[in-house]
Motif scaffolding. Structure first.
Motif, PDB file in Angstrom:
ATOM      1  N   ALA A   1       0.587  -0.811  -0.114  1.00 56.91           N
ATOM      2  CA  ALA A   1      -0.257   0.192  -0.055  1.00 56.91           C
ATOM      3  C   ALA A   1       0.767   1.173   0.068  1.00 56.91           C
ATOM      4  N   LYS A   2       0.513   2.393  -0.400  1.00 54.40           N
ATOM      5  CA  LYS A   2       0.748   3.778  -0.397  1.00 54.40           C
ATOM      6  C   LYS A   2      -0.343   4.729   0.629  1.00 54.40           C
ATOM      7  N   ILE A   3       0.491   4.933   1.616  1.00 48.42           N
ATOM      8  CA  ILE A   3      -0.670   5.497   2.848  1.00 48.42           C
ATOM      9  C   ILE A   3       0.238   7.369   2.782  1.00 48.42           C
ATOM     10  N   THR A   4      -0.590   8.600   2.554  1.00 44.99           N
ATOM     11  CA  THR A   4       0.448   9.199   2.420  1.00 44.99           C
ATOM     12  C   THR A   4      -1.116  10.506   3.115  1.00 44.99           C
ATOM     13  N   VAL A   5      -0.792  11.646   3.577  1.00 42.79           N
ATOM     14  CA  VAL A   5      -1.539  12.304   3.983  1.00 42.79           C
ATOM     15  C   VAL A   5      -1.604  13.835   3.488  1.00 42.79           C
ATOM     16  N   LYS A   6      -2.409  14.059   3.218  1.00 39.86           N
ATOM     17  CA  LYS A   6      -1.565  15.972   2.679  1.00 39.86           C
ATOM     18  C   LYS A   6      -2.710  17.411   3.638  1.00 39.86           C
ATOM     19  N   GLN A   7      -1.911  18.421   3.737  1.00 39.00           N
ATOM     20  CA  GLN A   7      -3.011  18.880   4.133  1.00 39.00           C
ATOM     21  C   GLN A   7      -2.987  20.034   3.420  1.00 39.00           C
ATOM     22  N   LEU A   8      -4.283  20.215   3.249  1.00 38.83           N
ATOM     23  CA  LEU A   8      -5.133  21.553   2.449  1.00 38.83           C
ATOM     24  C   LEU A   8      -4.683  22.639   3.180  1.00 38.83           C
ATOM     25  N   TYR A   9      -5.695  22.768   4.605  1.00 33.35           N
ATOM     26  CA  TYR A   9      -5.776  24.556   4.349  1.00 33.35           C
ATOM     27  C   TYR A   9      -5.604  24.636   6.303  1.00 33.35           C
ATOM     28  N   PRO A  10      -5.278  25.945   7.117  1.00 35.37           N
ATOM     29  CA  PRO A  10      -5.119  27.168   6.257  1.00 35.37           C
ATOM     30  C   PRO A  10      -3.720  27.121   5.959  1.00 35.37           C
ATOM     31  N   SER A  11      -2.501  26.050   6.746  1.00 32.49           N
ATOM     32  CA  SER A  11      -1.243  26.552   5.640  1.00 32.49           C
ATOM     33  C   SER A  11      -1.432  25.521   4.339  1.00 32.49           C
ATOM     34  N   ASP A  12      -0.230  26.500   3.134  1.00 29.22           N
ATOM     35  CA  ASP A  12       0.287  25.826   1.660  1.00 29.22           C
ATOM     36  C   ASP A  12      -0.172  24.261   2.092  1.00 29.22           C
ATOM     37  N   GLU A  13       0.113  23.843   1.145  1.00 26.96           N
ATOM     38  CA  GLU A  13      -0.545  22.075   0.365  1.00 26.96           C
ATOM     39  C   GLU A  13       1.036  21.500   0.465  1.00 26.96           C
ATOM     40  N   SER A  14       0.929  20.548   2.097  1.00 23.72           N
ATOM     41  CA  SER A  14       2.393  19.601   2.551  1.00 23.72           C
ATOM     42  C   SER A  14       1.617  18.379   2.080  1.00 23.72           C
ATOM     43  N   GLU A  15       2.660  17.527   2.015  1.00 25.71           N
ATOM     44  CA  GLU A  15       2.520  16.435   2.470  1.00 25.71           C
ATOM     45  C   GLU A  15       3.040  15.423   2.335  1.00 25.71           C
ATOM     46  N   TRP A  16       3.093  14.297   3.197  1.00 26.18           N
ATOM     47  CA  TRP A  16       3.504  13.356   4.084  1.00 26.18           C
ATOM     48  C   TRP A  16       3.420  11.368   3.532  1.00 26.18           C
ATOM     49  N   VAL A  17       4.079  11.320   3.467  1.00 25.25           N
ATOM     50  CA  VAL A  17       4.144   9.578   3.048  1.00 25.25           C
ATOM     51  C   VAL A  17       4.575   8.791   3.515  1.00 25.25           C
ATOM     52  N   LEU A  18       3.400   8.456   4.732  1.00 27.24           N
ATOM     53  CA  LEU A  18       3.380   7.681   5.927  1.00 27.24           C
ATOM     54  C   LEU A  18       4.223   5.802   5.860  1.00 27.24           C
ATOM     55  N   TYR A  19       4.089   5.623   4.796  1.00 27.98           N
ATOM     56  CA  TYR A  19       4.876   4.170   4.514  1.00 27.98           C
ATOM     57  C   TYR A  19       4.057   4.059   2.864  1.00 27.98           C
ATOM     58  N   ASP A  20       5.122   3.155   1.907  1.00 29.82           N
ATOM     59  CA  ASP A  20       4.857   2.827   0.757  1.00 29.82           C
ATOM     60  C   ASP A  20       5.839   1.510   0.799  1.00 29.82           C
ATOM     61  N   VAL A  21       5.134   0.564  -0.404  1.00 27.68           N
ATOM     62  CA  VAL A  21       5.592  -0.565  -0.524  1.00 27.68           C
ATOM     63  C   VAL A  21       4.787  -0.889  -1.302  1.00 27.68           C
ATOM     64  N   GLU A  22       5.591  -1.167  -3.164  1.00 29.79           N
ATOM     65  CA  GLU A  22       4.383  -1.781  -3.909  1.00 29.79           C
ATOM     66  C   GLU A  22       4.323  -2.773  -4.057  1.00 29.79           C
ATOM     67  N   LYS A  23       3.297  -2.997  -4.524  1.00 26.86           N
ATOM     68  CA  LYS A  23       3.565  -4.580  -5.183  1.00 26.86           C
ATOM     69  C   LYS A  23       4.027  -4.680  -6.069  1.00 26.86           C
ATOM     70  N   PRO A  24       5.096  -5.788  -5.929  1.00 22.58           N
ATOM     71  CA  PRO A  24       5.802  -6.379  -7.402  1.00 22.58           C
ATOM     72  C   PRO A  24       4.836  -6.536  -9.181  1.00 22.58           C
ATOM     73  N   ASN A  25       4.621  -5.985  -9.980  1.00 23.14           N
ATOM     74  CA  ASN A  25       4.020  -6.410 -10.819  1.00 23.14           C
ATOM     75  C   ASN A  25       2.644  -6.012 -10.844  1.00 23.14           C
ATOM     76  N   TRP A  26       1.894  -5.472  -9.860  1.00 22.47           N
ATOM     77  CA  TRP A  26       0.909  -4.930  -9.282  1.00 22.47           C
ATOM     78  C   TRP A  26       0.054  -4.217 -11.241  1.00 22.47           C
ATOM     79  N   HIS A  27      -1.447  -5.371 -10.845  1.00 25.60           N
ATOM     80  CA  HIS A  27      -1.939  -4.315 -12.150  1.00 25.60           C
ATOM     81  C   HIS A  27      -3.454  -4.132 -12.459  1.00 25.60           C
TER      82      HIS A  27
END
Lengths: 181, 173
Positions: free
Chosen positions: B112-138
């Motif tokens: 899975a890929k887990i991301t947290v994004k902030q929209l307001y009031p601060s400018d857009e920020s993004e944090w990736v908490l977890y990113d394990v990509e499955k090989p040959n995913w479709h």
């Protein structure tokens, strides 16, 4: 011999009809399955969306360095409306906006960037219930479409539930967010 | 042709048509099952996305608390920032992906890929908490939930500041 042949033909027809009815019956069940994931996602979106909106602090350059939460802006809107007695006079892109307009514009932008962007529609409604009783009066109402004459989410929809806010001795504000497909 | 031959021919014709009908029914059922199986797989993938997102929302490592009472649909930025990977630096994994904790969190989140994004009031920020990509995913199934992002240090008069953002979970199949 003719009668026997006819009887066999009737039998064949009956078999065809039975098979067709069976397939139609099967297809009907397949089409009527409840999309449980859809319902859960809409409910959760509505509840978490409303909960986040009311607690979100505004930018310091918009409504002063105090950075009130949007629920404070909504309370100000309910108490003073768009009058000059409003405690908060917020500004957006250099233009002064009264608290009701500011609340509506800000919340609509946030919901358009999330709920609408994810392919759903919404309907936001805030109502005032006065202490002296009577029916709730609409305070702020808007939806994902930009046409106020065409309300959204009037059919199948999920609600955030009521989020009440006291406005001193004047009464109560009830806010609700509906999300639909 | 005598009567017996006529009758045999009739019987054979009837049986032939009957088996043709059975064949059509089998072909129809096979196609229906194929479509139903694909839909079931998509439904399970969607359920997995929601399960993963719900687990993230209830993770004590990032969940907000108010005097030990947990807050719903809220992520504590002070807890989350040190644990997240910087979104632009793919070589620095998050706390949830490093070698000591990888197996534990892989059991929770799988591919899975887990991301947290902030929209307001601060400018857009993004944090990736977890990113394990499955090989040959479709196929990837995204699910998003709106969350409050709490920052105890950024508020005024000792009150925490809440931002508006969302949690996005993408699961692979």
């Amino acid at each position: 011999m003719n009668q026997r042949g006819q009887t066999e033909m009737i039998g064949l027809v009956v078999i065809v009809i039975l098979i067709t009815l069976g397939l139609l019956f099967l297809a009907q069940f397949a089409l009527n399955e409840k999309p449980e994931k859809k319902i859960f996602t809409r409910k959760e979106l509505a509840y978490s969306g409303m909960s986040a909106i009311l607690k979100t602090s505004v930018r310091p350059e918009e409504c002063g360095t105090f950075q009130p939460q949007l629920e404070i802006i909504l309370q100000d809107c309910a108490l003073y409306g768009d009058s000059s007695n409003s405690i908060y006079q917020c500004q957006r892109e250099g233009q002064i906006e009264e608290s009701c307009a500011f609340f509506q514009t800000t919340v609509k932008e946030l919901l358009d960037a999330t709920v609408k962007k994810w392919g759903k529609k919404y309907w936001f409604e805030s109502r005032i219930i006065r202490v002296q009783g009577g029916n709730p009066d609409p305070l702020i109402t808007f939806s994902s479409n930009n046409n106020p004459d065409i309300p959204e989410c009037q059919g199948e929809r999920d609600s955030s539930g009521l989020f009440p806010l006291r406005i001193g001795d004047a009464g109560l504000i009830e806010s609700e967010l509906y999300v639909c497909d | 042709m005598n009567r017996g031959q006529m009758q045999s021919t009739e019987t054979i014709a009837v049986l032939f048509i009957f088996f043709i009908l059975i064949l059509f029914a089998i072909i129809f059922y096979y196609n229906y099952q194929k479509v139903a199986l694909t839909e079931k797989q998509e439904e399970l993938l969607g359920s997995r996305a929601i399960d993963t997102a719900t687990r993230v929302l209830f993770l004590p490592e990032i969940k907000c608390t108010n005097r030990e009472t947990p807050e719903d649909n809220c992520i504590d930025l002070l807890k989350m920032r040190p644990l997240a990977a910087v979104a632009s630096l793919t070589e620095s994994p998050s706390y949830f992906e490093n070698s000591d904790n990888k197996e534990y969190y892989f059991q929770l989140f799988s591919y899975a890929k887990i991301t947290v994004k902030q929209l307001y009031p601060s400018d857009e920020s993004e944090w990736v908490l977890y990113d394990v990509e499955k090989p040959n995913w479709h196929k990837k199934e995204p699910t998003s939930f709106i969350v409050r992002l709490k920052d105890e240090t950024a508020g005024v008069n000792g009150q925490p500041k809440y931002s508006f953002g969302y949690l996005q979970v993408e699961v692979y199949s």
